[in-house]
Design a protein around this motif. Structure first.
Motif, PDB file in Angstrom:
ATOM      1  N   ASN A  59      43.910  57.164 116.106  1.00  0.00           N
ATOM      2  CA  ASN A  59      44.714  58.326 115.706  1.00  0.00           C
ATOM      3  C   ASN A  59      44.216  58.979 114.426  1.00  0.00           C
ATOM      4  O   ASN A  59      44.632  60.095 114.106  1.00  0.00           O
ATOM      5  CB  ASN A  59      46.178  57.922 115.515  1.00  0.00           C
ATOM      6  N   ASN A  60      43.369  58.292 113.676  1.00  0.00           N
ATOM      7  CA  ASN A  60      42.897  58.794 112.385  1.00  0.00           C
ATOM      8  C   ASN A  60      41.436  59.247 112.435  1.00  0.00           C
ATOM      9  O   ASN A  60      40.855  59.532 111.390  1.00  0.00           O
ATOM     10  CB  ASN A  60      43.030  57.713 111.314  1.00  0.00           C
ATOM     11  N   ILE A  61      40.864  59.306 113.622  1.00  0.00           N
ATOM     12  CA  ILE A  61      39.439  59.641 113.760  1.00  0.00           C
ATOM     13  C   ILE A  61      39.288  60.982 114.460  1.00  0.00           C
ATOM     14  O   ILE A  61      39.969  61.257 115.453  1.00  0.00           O
ATOM     15  CB  ILE A  61      38.716  58.535 114.576  1.00  0.00           C
ATOM     16  N   PHE A  62      38.399  61.832 113.958  1.00  0.00           N
ATOM     17  CA  PHE A  62      38.087  63.103 114.596  1.00  0.00           C
ATOM     18  C   PHE A  62      36.881  62.901 115.497  1.00  0.00           C
ATOM     19  O   PHE A  62      35.886  62.288 115.104  1.00  0.00           O
ATOM     20  CB  PHE A  62      37.756  64.172 113.542  1.00  0.00           C
ATOM     21  N   HIS A  63      36.984  63.397 116.705  1.00  0.00           N
ATOM     22  CA  HIS A  63      35.866  63.345 117.641  1.00  0.00           C
ATOM     23  C   HIS A  63      35.381  64.767 117.890  1.00  0.00           C
ATOM     24  O   HIS A  63      36.157  65.700 117.968  1.00  0.00           O
ATOM     25  CB  HIS A  63      36.318  62.720 118.979  1.00  0.00           C
ATOM     26  N   ARG A  64      34.083  64.920 118.054  1.00  0.00           N
ATOM     27  CA  ARG A  64      33.495  66.248 118.330  1.00  0.00           C
ATOM     28  C   ARG A  64      33.314  66.446 119.790  1.00  0.00           C
ATOM     29  O   ARG A  64      33.151  65.667 120.581  1.00  0.00           O
ATOM     30  CB  ARG A  64      32.183  66.401 117.607  1.00  0.00           C
TER      31      ARG A  64
END
Length: 64
Positions: A59-64
């Motif tokens: 929930n705290n990670i941004f994915h491209r």
């Protein structure tokens, strides 16, 4: 700072008035909160979660 009640203004240091240091207390200041314990608990919780691998999670990670 600590100029008295009959002045045009009074300067309080934010960290002192919010009680962010448990060992600091000045006569000219009034503590309106005790944030030291809240901050200490938050830092300890964060540290524990990082060590245990609970933070960051998906929930705290941004994915491209």
């Amino acid at each position: 700072i600590g100029a008295g009640r009959y002045t045009d203004g009074q300067i309080l240091v934010l960290t002192d008035m919010l009680g962010m240091d448990k060992d600091v207390s000045y006569k000219h200041n009034k503590k309106y909160a005790n944030l030291y314990e809240i901050i200490k608990k938050a830092i300890n919780t964060y540290t524990d979660e990082v060590k245990k691998g609970l933070f960051p999670n998906e929930n705290n990670i941004f994915h491209r």
